[in-house]
Design a protein around this motif. Structure first.
Motif, PDB file in Angstrom:
ATOM      1  N   ASP A  37       0.868  -1.186   0.000  1.00 14.00           N
ATOM      2  CA  ASP A  37       0.000   0.000   0.000  1.00 14.00           C
ATOM      3  C   ASP A  37       0.904   1.236   0.000  1.00 14.00           C
ATOM      4  OD1 ASP A  37      -1.957   1.889   0.399  1.00 14.00           O
ATOM      5  OD2 ASP A  37      -2.608   1.156   2.360  1.00 14.00           O
ATOM      6  N   ALA A  39       0.948   4.224  -1.189  1.00 13.67           N
ATOM      7  CA  ALA A  39       0.543   5.610  -0.934  1.00 13.67           C
ATOM      8  C   ALA A  39       0.391   5.852   0.564  1.00 13.67           C
ATOM      9  CB  ALA A  39      -0.762   5.924  -1.669  1.00 13.67           C
ATOM     10  N   THR A  40       0.051   4.814   1.307  1.00 12.91           N
ATOM     11  CA  THR A  40      -0.069   4.958   2.760  1.00 12.91           C
ATOM     12  C   THR A  40       1.292   4.835   3.432  1.00 12.91           C
ATOM     13  OG1 THR A  40      -2.324   4.104   2.722  1.00 12.91           O
ATOM     14  CG2 THR A  40      -1.190   3.992   4.823  1.00 12.91           C
ATOM     15  N   ASP A 230      -6.624  -3.984 -10.590  1.00 15.09           N
ATOM     16  CA  ASP A 230      -7.086  -2.722 -10.005  1.00 15.09           C
ATOM     17  C   ASP A 230      -7.272  -2.877  -8.496  1.00 15.09           C
ATOM     18  OD1 ASP A 230      -7.120  -1.576 -12.463  1.00 15.09           O
ATOM     19  OD2 ASP A 230      -9.281  -1.801 -12.765  1.00 15.09           O
ATOM     20  N   THR A 231      -6.960  -1.808  -7.779  1.00 16.06           N
ATOM     21  CA  THR A 231      -7.099  -1.823  -6.323  1.00 16.06           C
ATOM     22  C   THR A 231      -7.986  -0.650  -5.917  1.00 16.06           C
ATOM     23  OG1 THR A 231      -5.092  -0.504  -6.138  1.00 16.06           O
ATOM     24  CG2 THR A 231      -4.829  -2.869  -5.966  1.00 16.06           C
ATOM     25  N   PRO A 232      -9.287  -0.851  -6.010  1.00 16.91           N
ATOM     26  CA  PRO A 232     -10.213   0.265  -5.900  1.00 16.91           C
ATOM     27  C   PRO A 232     -10.079   1.097  -4.627  1.00 16.91           C
ATOM     28  CG  PRO A 232     -11.364  -1.869  -5.974  1.00 16.91           C
ATOM     29  CD  PRO A 232      -9.932  -2.124  -6.264  1.00 16.91           C
ATOM     30  N   TYR A 233      -9.878   0.473  -3.460  1.00 12.38           N
ATOM     31  CA  TYR A 233      -9.962   1.270  -2.240  1.00 12.38           C
ATOM     32  C   TYR A 233      -8.612   1.800  -1.778  1.00 12.38           C
ATOM     33  CZ  TYR A 233      -8.024  -2.547   0.399  1.00 12.38           C
ATOM     34  OH  TYR A 233      -7.181  -3.505   0.864  1.00 12.38           O
ATOM     35  N   LEU A 234      -7.535   1.420  -2.491  1.00  7.69           N
ATOM     36  CA  LEU A 234      -6.234   1.960  -2.114  1.00  7.69           C
ATOM     37  C   LEU A 234      -5.975   3.222  -2.924  1.00  7.69           C
ATOM     38  CD1 LEU A 234      -4.028  -1.272  -2.019  1.00  7.69           C
ATOM     39  CD2 LEU A 234      -5.179  -0.135  -0.116  1.00  7.69           C
ATOM     40  N   GLU A 235      -5.160   4.103  -2.362  1.00 10.17           N
ATOM     41  CA  GLU A 235      -4.797   5.290  -3.141  1.00 10.17           C
ATOM     42  C   GLU A 235      -3.894   4.894  -4.298  1.00 10.17           C
ATOM     43  OE1 GLU A 235      -6.172   8.488  -2.973  1.00 10.17           O
ATOM     44  OE2 GLU A 235      -7.464   7.061  -1.959  1.00 10.17           O
ATOM     45  N   GLN A 239      -1.887  -3.237  -8.616  1.00 10.69           N
ATOM     46  CA  GLN A 239      -0.992  -4.075  -7.840  1.00 10.69           C
ATOM     47  C   GLN A 239      -0.619  -5.296  -8.683  1.00 10.69           C
ATOM     48  OE1 GLN A 239      -2.464  -6.374  -4.158  1.00 10.69           O
ATOM     49  NE2 GLN A 239      -1.697  -4.467  -3.271  1.00 10.69           N
TER      50      GLN A 239
ATOM     51  N   PHE B 102     -10.499  -7.136  -3.810  1.00 14.71           N
ATOM     52  CA  PHE B 102      -9.909  -7.283  -5.152  1.00 14.71           C
ATOM     53  C   PHE B 102      -8.999  -8.494  -5.261  1.00 14.71           C
ATOM     54  CE2 PHE B 102      -7.001  -4.186  -3.105  1.00 14.71           C
ATOM     55  CZ  PHE B 102      -5.775  -4.800  -3.300  1.00 14.71           C
ATOM     56  N   GLU B 150     -14.514  -1.868   2.288  1.00 16.98           N
ATOM     57  CA  GLU B 150     -14.898  -0.478   2.051  1.00 16.98           C
ATOM     58  C   GLU B 150     -15.889   0.059   3.076  1.00 16.98           C
ATOM     59  OE1 GLU B 150     -15.931  -0.390  -2.192  1.00 16.98           O
ATOM     60  OE2 GLU B 150     -13.850   0.292  -2.464  1.00 16.98           O
ATOM     61  N   ARG B 312      -5.129  15.186   2.586  1.00 14.76           N
ATOM     62  CA  ARG B 312      -3.889  14.434   2.306  1.00 14.76           C
ATOM     63  C   ARG B 312      -2.679  15.365   2.352  1.00 14.76           C
ATOM     64  NH1 ARG B 312      -3.602   9.025   0.362  1.00 14.76           N
ATOM     65  NH2 ARG B 312      -1.469   9.487  -0.247  1.00 14.76           N
ATOM     66  N   ARG B 317      -2.994  10.102   6.080  1.00 12.91           N
ATOM     67  CA  ARG B 317      -2.987   8.973   5.149  1.00 12.91           C
ATOM     68  C   ARG B 317      -4.407   8.420   5.111  1.00 12.91           C
ATOM     69  NH1 ARG B 317       1.814  10.149   3.519  1.00 12.91           N
ATOM     70  NH2 ARG B 317       0.547   9.753   1.711  1.00 12.91           N
ATOM     71  N   SER B 319      -7.850   7.139   2.408  1.00 16.27           N
ATOM     72  CA  SER B 319      -8.146   6.567   1.097  1.00 16.27           C
ATOM     73  C   SER B 319      -9.644   6.646   0.852  1.00 16.27           C
ATOM     74  CB  SER B 319      -7.650   5.123   1.023  1.00 16.27           C
ATOM     75  OG  SER B 319      -8.424   4.306   1.873  1.00 16.27           O
ATOM     76  N   ARG B 320     -10.050   6.223  -0.307  1.00 13.85           N
ATOM     77  CA  ARG B 320     -11.456   6.327  -0.690  1.00 13.85           C
ATOM     78  C   ARG B 320     -12.018   4.999  -1.180  1.00 13.85           C
ATOM     79  NH1 ARG B 320     -11.565  11.136  -4.788  1.00 13.85           N
ATOM     80  NH2 ARG B 320      -9.631  10.101  -5.395  1.00 13.85           N
ATOM     81  N   THR B 321     -13.296   4.856  -1.054  1.00 10.52           N
ATOM     82  CA  THR B 321     -13.964   3.678  -1.613  1.00 10.52           C
ATOM     83  C   THR B 321     -14.018   3.830  -3.132  1.00 10.52           C
ATOM     84  OG1 THR B 321     -16.156   4.686  -1.635  1.00 10.52           O
ATOM     85  CG2 THR B 321     -15.469   3.623   0.420  1.00 10.52           C
TER      86      THR B 321
END
Lengths: 361, 361
Positions: A37, A39-40, A230-235, A239, B102, B150, B312, B317, B319-321
């Motif tokens: 992850d 971005a985190t 695709d990793t929808p909920y990660l910034e 992956q 995912f 999410e 941010r 840190r 994130s979004r759904t």
């Protein structure tokens, strides 16, 4: 917690080792980070870029792409997955010498691909004629091993690459264990000079990083990109790894080891390990045992089965090849004093080698 | 090493957390062990048995089988692999609500299986009618989520199990994040009481163990055995895990956390996290934002995109759904003071919510 991890002072079978102190320190500091992850956890994500770049230096690949995997098995599975997805064929196959690691059997099972296993030659290296006869238009990948798990042998990589090219297959080199010693041997091929597409090279083996730090290197970034989900909920938006959350400890530890040891520290270690292997091989040969010449720091030797179990009873952590030879991996934690003590136990427990072989075989 | 892992004091998006001190200590001590080679590293192999047994206590499964995986992704992939191999059908499919993680898309890609995604209902839980319509004779697995990534929602697990049984499919429950809080909620099903076949429950998330410590639990040992690959050169004779070498740190750390925290420590933590989530949800609701009710300690709230990026910029840190809501996971390291400071930044950076929504949407 009462239980203690056993000391390494009798471990002769493992391809892992005690992490270098700098690698251990880094692992402990980055224990609570997740490069999966980025971005985190941006700091460890930067470290992972550095790890890949430094692994590129090690194997001789400019501008490498890849990542720090959980280990060689993940890296090997991913290499097969890249090759499978590149062909897009249902009936894709992978051609590998019988000296290849069992993780390719796992990859074949997981990925639903045919694994074609070819013999090795008298030198325990991939038999080129057999490989050539085995590949066909459905071959997605040819696997070469640089430092086999059982005998430490190095396959003829450039020649395997040529065969792969002829059928438009990729070449994967499994240097999970051998990768950190090869630069100091007289093998002249490097990633850049041979037609290698993907390579496994594990910092947590001869690289002296902490587990889990495997390495997957890929020549073309586009090949790795085909694996991205695709990793929808990660910034972070995608992956390509097989696992999700990953260990920052492994990544930080790999970087710390590479900073500390490449190249001089690894060279020194290789020389020490190789001398130990040759000393041990000589010791067994002098006692009349049949020894496989240690091309890399790994000794395989035929000993009676009872002697093997007697040595285990003494607390030695040892293992055997598929053909039954005792197999000793001269990792950095394996000292000459350990080997001397081991050989003394062999002398004490064995009947004279020829007699023992006669009684037990 | 100069680089520092960032502190956790602004991390609101992660499903991992700072390990419990006992878990950290155990991880550091077992850093150089490999449960993937149990005959060489017997102490950590014993600890892994204990980890699986304790995870069984946690989820209510007597006599569990399973292992400590690299994380939830590996556990989910392995569950799909078990189901695929059990059917032996080329055209096997997996039915999952759209709220599934995912990693199942990754599993489908890797394993070459069809993933059928069905809608959720108004409560963001698997729509049972949709699942029922989607399964067929080729369905190998039905997936239910207990603590969605999410929105923290829990699917109707017993009902999903019934549907799975009707078509002779397995039921997998992904409780990677929720598994360590569910025992303290009013969800009455446990692994033993519902027809659950496999479950993902990760010590390195709400269990406060160090990464990498995912968990795969399997009701029938024979199901796990189908994954086993021969391991010729190890003294252990087979390996059912997806990876090979594995982290002893994760295993030891999981055991240490479970010994220390189950059940009282986890209960206390759940209460604290849940109260924090409800406090945060209320704070947003009072300011006119649209909040998804936190069933478990996870808050999703619609905020303007610019406010998200401004927060941010402040170093949060977050994130979004997939639908764009801000998503805050109230992990053990997330304190009320952090949330108060976060809400203060929201107040400072946001235009009045109604105006902001009007301008930005």
């Amino acid at each position: 917690m009462q239980a203690e991890p056993q000391a390494f002072d009798r471990v002769l079978s493992s391809m892992c080792t005690e992490p270098h102190p700098a690698a251990r320190e880094a692992a402990e500091r980055f224990l609570a980070t997740n490069p999966g992850d980025p971005a985190t956890y941006p700091t460890v994500a930067d470290l992972e870029e550095e790890a890949v770049s430094r692994l590129g230096d090690l194997v001789g690949l400019d501008d490498p792409t890849g990542y720090v995997a959980s280990g060689g098995t993940e890296a090997n599975i991913q290499a097969v997955r890249i090759a499978r997805d590149r062909t897009g064929r249902e009936s894709a196959n992978v051609v590998m010498p019988e000296s290849g690691h069992f993780s390719f059997q796992k990859a074949a099972d997981v990925l639903g691909i045919e694994l074609r296993i070819v013999p090795v030659d008298d030198e325990l290296r991939a038999d080129l004629e057999a490989v050539r006869e085995c590949v066909d238009e459905n071959t997605a990948l040819v696997v070469g091993v640089a430092g086999t798990t059982e005998y430490g042998r190095v396959d003829p990589i450039p020649e395997l690459g040529e065969i792969a090219r002829e059928v438009d297959a990729l070449l994967h080199v499994d240097a999970a264990w051998g990768g950190f010693v090869l630069p100091f041997t007289d093998h002249e091929w490097r990633f850049d000079h041979a037609p290698v597409d993907t390579m496994t090279v594990d910092p947590h083996k001869m690289g002296q990083a902490a587990v889990p730090a495997g390495g997957l290197l890929v020549r073309e970034e586009s090949l790795l990109d085909t694996l991205a989900i695709d990793t929808p909920y990660l910034e972070s938006t995608s992956q390509a790894t097989l696992t999700g959350t990953r260990s920052g400890a492994g990544v930080a530890s790999a970087v710390a080891a590479l900073r500390e040891l490449w190249p001089d520290g690894y060279r020194t270690q290789y020389v020490r390990s190789q001398r130990n292997a040759e000393w041990l091989a000589d010791a067994f040969a002098q006692r009349g045992y049949d020894v496989v010449d240690p091309e890399l720091p790994l000794v395989a030797v035929s000993i009676p089965e009872r002697l093997f179990y007697d040595l285990r009873e003494e607390g030695w952590r040892i293992s055997r090849t598929g053909s039954g030879e005792l197999r000793i991996v001269c990792m950095p934690h394996v000292t000459r004093a350990m080997l001397e003590s081991f050989v003394a136990d062999v002398d004490r427990l064995a009947k004279p080698a020829s007699a023992a072989v006669a009684t037990n075989d």
